[in-house]
Scaffold this active site. Structure first.
Site, PDB file in Angstrom:
ATOM      1  N   GLU A 103      53.912  43.839 -63.160  1.00 44.79           N
ATOM      2  CA  GLU A 103      52.451  43.797 -63.133  1.00 44.79           C
ATOM      3  C   GLU A 103      51.833  44.957 -62.356  1.00 44.79           C
ATOM      4  O   GLU A 103      50.619  45.172 -62.429  1.00 44.79           O
ATOM      5  CB  GLU A 103      51.992  42.459 -62.538  1.00 44.79           C
ATOM      6  CG  GLU A 103      52.264  41.283 -63.469  1.00 44.79           C
ATOM      7  CD  GLU A 103      51.952  39.941 -62.840  1.00 44.79           C
ATOM      8  OE1 GLU A 103      51.768  39.889 -61.607  1.00 44.79           O
ATOM      9  OE2 GLU A 103      51.902  38.945 -63.580  1.00 44.79           O
ATOM     10  N   GLU A 145      75.073  35.332 -59.573  1.00 40.40           N
ATOM     11  CA  GLU A 145      74.538  35.440 -58.216  1.00 40.40           C
ATOM     12  C   GLU A 145      75.630  35.395 -57.152  1.00 40.40           C
ATOM     13  O   GLU A 145      75.379  35.670 -55.977  1.00 40.40           O
ATOM     14  CB  GLU A 145      73.532  34.334 -57.947  1.00 40.40           C
ATOM     15  CG  GLU A 145      74.125  32.938 -57.874  1.00 40.40           C
ATOM     16  CD  GLU A 145      73.070  31.893 -57.556  1.00 40.40           C
ATOM     17  OE1 GLU A 145      73.169  31.292 -56.477  1.00 40.40           O
ATOM     18  OE2 GLU A 145      72.155  31.704 -58.377  1.00 40.40           O
TER      19      GLU A 145
END
EC number: 4.2.1.126
Length: 266
Positions: free
Chosen positions: A78, A109
């Site tokens: 963004e 992860e």
């Protein structure tokens, strides 16, 4: 036990009405801004570090897994349309790669070495900033990336939702927003995710304001990528210059950005 894994204050959820479920979630959500407020001094230190590095030509990187990683990717994506910065100035990296944004990559992860390998594909260096995002504060992918980055001279920060975590210990500028038990026990996409999103909003917004990408309270460097944003740009010019819509549209078309039009006129 990590507080994000502590039992929910609510029980027998399957027996509750929709209204009661929503009211309970909303009740807990009210605690999130208060939690973030307590972390403002930590957020300030991280912002100041980001301003210094990005102001000198550095970049901001996020690493994370699951919900935390996705929030980093969203915030990074963004920044170019909001502030007109290059896409490579803020980069979000997820454990498991871009495909993990939509579909979980099991075990990604848990690899403590992979984050640094992922970061090296972007030619990351000492002038950059790395922020690890992990609600649990114990994600090996994030810990390993922060340790390697700190050793390489990067400024390092984190956003975690448990106190005294390994992720926070690995970061020079840790931000701890201790959100406590979730509505559904352990579901950190809820309060913890909301808190992390608020912190990331603050980090990039405050950083780019400090770096001059906002004029007054307006996004004068935003990319005019759709009709809504073009109309917003026209309104900015009308307000700032006291001109009508037709003239604002002409200026925006001529100069290509709100800032360029304002500089030409002022």
């Amino acid at each position: 036990m990590m507080t994000t894994e502590a039992p929910s204050e609510f029980n027998n959820l399957e027996t509750l009405s929709t209204a009661d479920l929503l009211a309970g979630m909303n009740q807990l959500d009210h605690t999130v801004p208060q939690t973030v407020a307590r972390a403002l001094p930590q957020i300030e230190r991280l912002v100041e570090a980001a301003v210094a590095r990005l102001g000198a030509g550095g970049r901001l990187f996020y690493i994370g897994a699951g919900t935390s990683g996705r929030l980093g990717v969203v915030d990074a994506s963004e920044c170019p349309p909001t502030f007109g910065v290059p896409a490579e100035m803020v980069v979000g990296i997820m454990a498991g790669g871009d495909g993990a944004i939509r579909v979980a990559v099991e075990g990604a992860e848990d690899d403590a070495e992979q984050a640094w390998r992922d970061l090296q594909t972007h030619n990351i260096g000492a002038g950059d900033v790395l922020v690890g995002i992990a609600a649990s504060g114990r994600t090996p992918y994030v810990i390993g990336g922060l340790n390697a980055a700190r050793a390489a001279g990067l400024a390092t920060g984190c956003v975690v939702c448990n106190a005294g975590s390994a992720v926070a210990a690995a970061a020079e500028f840790p931000v701890e927003v201790v959100t406590g038990p979730e509505f559904i026990t352990g579901s950190t996409r809820l309060k913890a995710g909301s808190a992390q999103k608020m912190v990331l909003n603050m980090l990039t917004t405050a950083t780019f304001i400090r770096l001059g990408y906002v004029r007054g309270n307006k996004m004068v460097d935003m990319k005019l990528s759709n009709i809504k944003l073009v109309e917003r740009g026209e309104r900015m010019l009308m307000d700032e210059l006291g001109i009508d819509e037709a003239e604002a549209a002409q200026l925006l078309q001529q100069y290509g950005s709100v800032r360029a039009a304002l500089v030409a006129r002022l």
